[in-house]
Design a protein around this motif. Structure first.
Motif, PDB file in Angstrom:
ATOM      1  N   ASP A 236      -2.794   5.357  29.521  1.00 34.84           N
ATOM      2  CA  ASP A 236      -2.810   3.925  29.829  1.00 34.84           C
ATOM      3  C   ASP A 236      -1.824   3.163  28.946  1.00 34.84           C
ATOM      4  O   ASP A 236      -1.114   2.258  29.415  1.00 34.84           O
ATOM      5  CB  ASP A 236      -4.215   3.355  29.646  1.00 34.84           C
ATOM      6  CG  ASP A 236      -5.190   3.855  30.704  1.00 34.84           C
ATOM      7  OD1 ASP A 236      -4.719   4.354  31.745  1.00 34.84           O
ATOM      8  OD2 ASP A 236      -6.412   3.742  30.479  1.00 34.84           O
ATOM      9  N   TYR A 239       1.747   3.858  29.992  1.00 34.13           N
ATOM     10  CA  TYR A 239       2.010   3.154  31.249  1.00 34.13           C
ATOM     11  C   TYR A 239       2.364   1.696  30.974  1.00 34.13           C
ATOM     12  O   TYR A 239       3.302   1.146  31.574  1.00 34.13           O
ATOM     13  CB  TYR A 239       0.781   3.245  32.145  1.00 34.13           C
ATOM     14  CG  TYR A 239       0.939   2.600  33.507  1.00 34.13           C
ATOM     15  CD1 TYR A 239       1.582   3.256  34.553  1.00 34.13           C
ATOM     16  CD2 TYR A 239       0.419   1.325  33.754  1.00 34.13           C
ATOM     17  CE1 TYR A 239       1.708   2.665  35.809  1.00 34.13           C
ATOM     18  CE2 TYR A 239       0.534   0.725  34.997  1.00 34.13           C
ATOM     19  CZ  TYR A 239       1.186   1.402  36.021  1.00 34.13           C
ATOM     20  OH  TYR A 239       1.319   0.811  37.261  1.00 34.13           O
ATOM     21  N   SER A 257      -3.133  -0.066  41.939  1.00 33.68           N
ATOM     22  CA  SER A 257      -4.069   1.030  41.734  1.00 33.68           C
ATOM     23  C   SER A 257      -3.847   2.040  42.858  1.00 33.68           C
ATOM     24  O   SER A 257      -3.448   1.681  43.977  1.00 33.68           O
ATOM     25  CB  SER A 257      -5.514   0.536  41.744  1.00 33.68           C
ATOM     26  OG  SER A 257      -5.919   0.180  43.057  1.00 33.68           O
ATOM     27  N   ARG A 286      -1.797   3.255  39.122  1.00 30.20           N
ATOM     28  CA  ARG A 286      -2.842   3.435  38.117  1.00 30.20           C
ATOM     29  C   ARG A 286      -4.037   4.214  38.666  1.00 30.20           C
ATOM     30  O   ARG A 286      -4.359   4.121  39.847  1.00 30.20           O
ATOM     31  CB  ARG A 286      -3.340   2.070  37.619  1.00 30.20           C
ATOM     32  CG  ARG A 286      -2.327   1.307  36.776  1.00 30.20           C
ATOM     33  CD  ARG A 286      -2.828  -0.085  36.428  1.00 30.20           C
ATOM     34  NE  ARG A 286      -2.574  -1.044  37.507  1.00 30.20           N
ATOM     35  CZ  ARG A 286      -3.489  -1.509  38.324  1.00 30.20           C
ATOM     36  NH1 ARG A 286      -4.755  -1.102  38.221  1.00 30.20           N
ATOM     37  NH2 ARG A 286      -3.170  -2.397  39.256  1.00 30.20           N
ATOM     38  N   THR A 317      -0.819   6.879  36.069  1.00 24.75           N
ATOM     39  CA  THR A 317      -1.871   7.285  35.129  1.00 24.75           C
ATOM     40  C   THR A 317      -2.937   8.051  35.905  1.00 24.75           C
ATOM     41  O   THR A 317      -2.985   8.003  37.141  1.00 24.75           O
ATOM     42  CB  THR A 317      -2.532   6.080  34.439  1.00 24.75           C
ATOM     43  OG1 THR A 317      -3.314   5.348  35.401  1.00 24.75           O
ATOM     44  CG2 THR A 317      -1.490   5.155  33.832  1.00 24.75           C
TER      45      THR A 317
END
Length: 354
Positions: A236, A239, A257, A286, A317
């Motif tokens: 995270d 990122y 996401s 994400r 991620t």
């Protein structure tokens, strides 16, 4: 303050592109990474003779030696020294490039397009079926008929109806003098093997096979020659730094996401996925996780194909993107499609920004 708090990033899910029939026709050219592809710039692997052989055969297919001098070069320009293969090849208006992913099939397809004189088209299987959907069958034929060359990348075999539609289109357009070059990871006499058994589908497959001379290209995936392991997945924190770095470099990065992108792809026709990427220079995803719904997985594969064509790096991620195809999908009927996608995701997540 985090990068996402201090900067506003574009979101792919905020875009709902709709591509018209006229716009689809305008996109029927090689993707940017192959804008300058040529037979001379194709570097065959010396360990696989079939690569140089395929290049030479295609060069003669689009520009036959002896053409126009009345001395008969045959389908591949074998010319004055006729071989046993020449008469059969001369009767066929198409070439089918069979081989694994990453062996240069699309480069050779684009090189054929660039070398061909006159009106010509280059698109993926899904772009041609989308064109039929937008213009109707007769409308699509009227646009494409008379073209000197039509290139079809990644001939899809997922839907017998679409496959029969394309074989019909190929049949009608060859009657008007068009030549074809197509690529796939499966040779035409094996299309649909192990997946469909309907007699009419198999009959259509054989009809397509009869129109193409198959060239087998062996080799290893060039995208993986300097890459190892899985797709790169970031923490995270890493990122957030990636978002900040892209902003500092003046490039445009999206931030979504994984769940929201997967849901959004279901609302956009695959032919319009290219519209999602307009102006995007890096994609951020994400919380990547495993997919077990095959329809969602196939839509993501189609999306990645467009991302790869545009050579847009991905930063993500969660689970490595090469590991998302779960539930036994990687061992099923779409195995080669998923493996091609894994190869591309490995390259895109390792792609340098800027």
């Amino acid at each position: 303050m985090s990068a996402t708090q201090s900067h506003s990033f574009a979101s792919l899910v905020d875009r709902t592109p709709r591509i018209s029939g006229a716009e689809l026709v305008a996109t029927l050219v090689p993707p940017p990474q192959f804008a300058n592809a040529s037979f001379d710039s194709y570097v065959p692997d010396d360990n696989y003779e079939s690569q140089a052989r395929a290049r030479d055969l295609l060069r003669d297919f689009v520009s036959p030696r002896g053409a126009g001098n009345g001395k008969g070069g045959g389908f591949f320009g074998f010319g004055r020294k006729k071989t046993a293969a020449a008469p059969a090849a001369a009767q066929k208006p198409g070439v089918y490039l069979d081989g694994g992913f990453g062996v240069g099939k699309t480069h050779l397809l684009a090189a054929s397009w660039h070398a061909q004189q006159g009106r010509k088209y280059f698109g993926t299987f899904i772009e041609y079926t989308a064109l039929v959907g937008a213009l109707g069958y007769a409308g699509a034929v009227s646009v494409l008929e008379g073209a000197k060359l039509i290139c079809i990348d990644e001939f899809e075999l997922d839907d017998p109806g679409d496959t029969m539609l394309m074989t019909r289109l190929i049949g009608d357009l060859t009657k008007t003098g068009s030549k074809f070059v197509a690529t796939s990871n499966t040779p035409p006499n094996a299309l649909g093997e192990g997946r469909f058994a309907a007699a009419d589908f198999l009959r259509e497959i054989q009809a397509m096979s009869d129109r193409f001379t198959t060239i087998r290209i062996d080799g290893v995936d060039y995208r993986q020659r300097d890459l190892e392991g899985e797709a790169v997945s970031l923490s995270d924190e890493a990122y957030q730094f990636a978002l900040a770095d892209v902003t500092a470099s003046g490039l445009r990065m999206t931030d979504d996401s994984f769940d929201s992108l997967i849901a959004h792809l279901a609302t956009v026709h695959p032919s319009s996925y290219i519209g999602l990427l307009e102006g995007v220079q890096t994609i951020g995803l994400r919380d990547v996780h495993e997919l077990t719904d095959q329809s969602a997985a196939l839509r993501f594969v189609a999306f990645v194909d467009r991302v790869y064509d545009a050579q847009i790096p991905i930063r993500s991620t969660g689970l490595a993107l090469t590991e998302i195809f779960g539930g036994g999908m990687i061992d099923g009927g779409y195995r080669k499609k998923y493996q091609r996608c894994q190869s591309r995701l490995n390259a895109l997540t390792s792609h340098e920004i800027g």
